[in-house]
Design a protein around this motif. Structure first.
Motif, short mmCIF file in Angstrom:
data_model
loop_
_atom_site.label_atom_id
_atom_site.label_comp_id
_atom_site.label_asym_id
_atom_site.label_seq_id
_atom_site.Cartn_x
_atom_site.Cartn_y
_atom_site.Cartn_z
N TYR A 33 1.48 29.72 10.19
CA TYR A 33 0.74 30.96 10.35
C TYR A 33 1.73 32.09 10.62
CZ TYR A 33 -3.27 27.92 11.51
OH TYR A 33 -4.26 26.96 11.50
N TYR A 37 1.16 41.39 16.03
CA TYR A 37 0.57 41.76 17.31
C TYR A 37 0.95 43.20 17.62
CZ TYR A 37 -0.86 37.05 18.70
OH TYR A 37 -1.47 35.83 18.78
N GLN A 39 1.35 45.92 20.78
CA GLN A 39 1.48 46.03 22.23
C GLN A 39 1.55 47.50 22.62
OE1 GLN A 39 5.13 44.71 24.30
NE2 GLN A 39 3.82 43.63 25.78
N MET A 45 -1.21 42.31 24.77
CA MET A 45 -0.88 41.83 23.42
C MET A 45 -2.18 41.72 22.63
SD MET A 45 2.39 41.39 23.19
CE MET A 45 2.69 40.22 21.88
N ARG A 50 -3.75 38.14 10.86
CA ARG A 50 -3.23 36.77 10.80
C ARG A 50 -3.25 36.31 9.35
NH1 ARG A 50 -5.61 31.64 14.02
NH2 ARG A 50 -5.98 30.23 12.29
N MET A 89 4.19 49.19 20.20
CA MET A 89 5.21 48.27 19.72
C MET A 89 4.47 47.22 18.90
SD MET A 89 8.50 47.15 20.05
CE MET A 89 9.34 47.09 21.64
N PHE A 91 4.79 43.51 16.94
CA PHE A 91 5.56 42.27 16.84
C PHE A 91 5.04 41.40 15.72
CE2 PHE A 91 8.18 42.55 20.53
CZ PHE A 91 7.45 43.26 21.48
N ARG A 95 3.99 30.82 13.71
CA ARG A 95 3.54 29.62 14.39
C ARG A 95 3.44 28.48 13.39
NH1 ARG A 95 -0.26 26.25 16.11
NH2 ARG A 95 -1.83 26.90 14.62
N GLY A 106 2.12 24.64 18.98
CA GLY A 106 1.46 25.93 18.86
C GLY A 106 2.24 27.11 19.40
N LYS A 107 3.50 26.96 19.70
CA LYS A 107 4.24 28.09 20.26
C LYS A 107 4.43 29.17 19.21
CE LYS A 107 9.08 27.16 19.25
NZ LYS A 107 10.44 27.06 19.83
N LEU A 108 4.49 30.40 19.66
CA LEU A 108 4.76 31.55 18.81
C LEU A 108 6.22 31.92 18.91
CD1 LEU A 108 1.68 33.81 19.60
CD2 LEU A 108 2.16 32.69 17.43
N PHE A 110 8.59 35.06 18.15
CA PHE A 110 8.42 36.50 17.94
C PHE A 110 9.67 37.16 17.38
CE2 PHE A 110 4.41 37.58 19.99
CZ PHE A 110 4.15 36.46 20.74
N GLY A 111 9.47 38.22 16.62
CA GLY A 111 10.55 39.11 16.26
C GLY A 111 10.85 40.05 17.42
N GLN A 112 11.82 40.94 17.20
CA GLN A 112 12.27 41.82 18.27
C GLN A 112 11.35 43.00 18.49
OE1 GLN A 112 13.80 40.83 15.49
NE2 GLN A 112 16.02 40.63 15.77
N TYR B 33 0.55 28.57 27.86
CA TYR B 33 1.95 28.94 27.66
C TYR B 33 2.37 30.01 28.67
CZ TYR B 33 0.44 27.35 23.01
OH TYR B 33 -0.10 26.64 21.96
N TYR B 35 5.33 33.01 28.64
CA TYR B 35 6.37 33.72 27.91
C TYR B 35 6.97 34.78 28.84
CZ TYR B 35 4.61 31.94 23.42
OH TYR B 35 4.23 31.14 22.37
N TYR B 104 -4.64 32.62 19.80
CA TYR B 104 -4.11 32.84 21.14
C TYR B 104 -4.94 33.89 21.88
CZ TYR B 104 0.64 30.81 21.48
OH TYR B 104 1.72 29.98 21.62
#
Lengths: 120, 115
Positions: A33, A37, A39, A45, A50, A89, A91, A95, A106-108, A110-112, B33, B35, B104
């Motif tokens: 996926y 996002y 922010q 977030m 998606r 911002m 992001f 995933r 399932g962890k994401l 992320f980009g900067q 989670y 972060y 999420y």
């Protein structure tokens, strides 16, 4: 391991104009996926859009759409008719699709981030 | 719907102090989670849990501990706080069954400063 790169630290756009935010990623997986996002200064977030990698059709959500190029591993976000409330911002995130060998869970990733400024 | 609730929203710690960041979700999500987000950066995974009693390390676990005694709660413990732990901390949850993930939900974050 997967990596996500956003090469534009900052972007700006005039209200009502269109802006595109870039994202590239690196993975050896075929199913996954991708997310954008938002922010705002509130820190919350907020999921914008998606995309499932197995779907060829680009996802759209009202004024937000993506250009998903799987072979090029590119996932850009287009914001049309920009509004002052779009300033935030943004992001890009990756995933894994499945719990492959228990390494993703399932962890994401992320980009900067890209700071978007909208000028009235 | 409360979603994911984090407390406190802000905290200042002195070097060497300890504290627990609380996270509770009311959506019956199995995955949770933690972060951290350093200034001008994306989020990095500290720890995660796939269910009550099961936790594991993420990318940046050093200096932190977690526990998951119930489905709802996933506290993050900082022992011996250091300036490098100054960051914004996000708790998140998701529901996953097999290969299907249903998205999420993030908490509103905790801004922690260690001085």
């Amino acid at each position: 391991a997967q990596t996500v790169t956003q090469s534009q630290p900052e972007m700006s756009v005039q209200e009502a104009e269109t802006v595109t935010l870039s994202c590239t990623y690196d993975t050896s997986e075929s199913d996954y996926y991708l997310f954008w996002y938002k922010q705002p200064p509130s820190r919350q977030m907020i999921l914008v859009i998606r995309q499932e990698a197995y779907k060829q059709q680009n996802a759209t959500e009202n004024r937000f759409s993506v250009n998903f190029q799987k072979a090029a591993k590119s996932f850009s976000l287009k914001i049309s008719d920009s509004q002052l409330g779009d300033a935030a911002m943004y992001f890009c995130a990756y995933r894994s699709y499945a719990n492959a060998g228990g390494t993703s869970y399932g962890k994401l990733t992320f980009g900067q981030g890209t700071i978007l400024t909208v000028h009235p | 719907n409360a979603g994911v609730t984090q407390t406190p929203k802000f905290r200042i710690l002195k070097i060497g102090q300890s504290m627990t960041l609380q996270c509770t979700q009311d959506m019956n999500h199995n995955y949770m989670y933690w972060y951290r987000q350093d200034p001008g950066m994306g989020l990095k995974l500290i720890y995660y849990s796939v269910g009550a009693g099961i936790t594991d390390k993420g990318e940046v676990p050093n200096g932190y501990n977690v526990s998951r005694s119930t489905t709802e709660d996933f506290p993050l413990r900082l022992e011996l706080a250091a300036p490098s732990q100054t960051s914004v901390y996000f708790c998140a949850s998701s529901y996953q069954t097999g290969v299907a993930n249903y998205g999420y939900t993030f908490g509103s974050g905790t801004r922690l400063t260690v001085v």
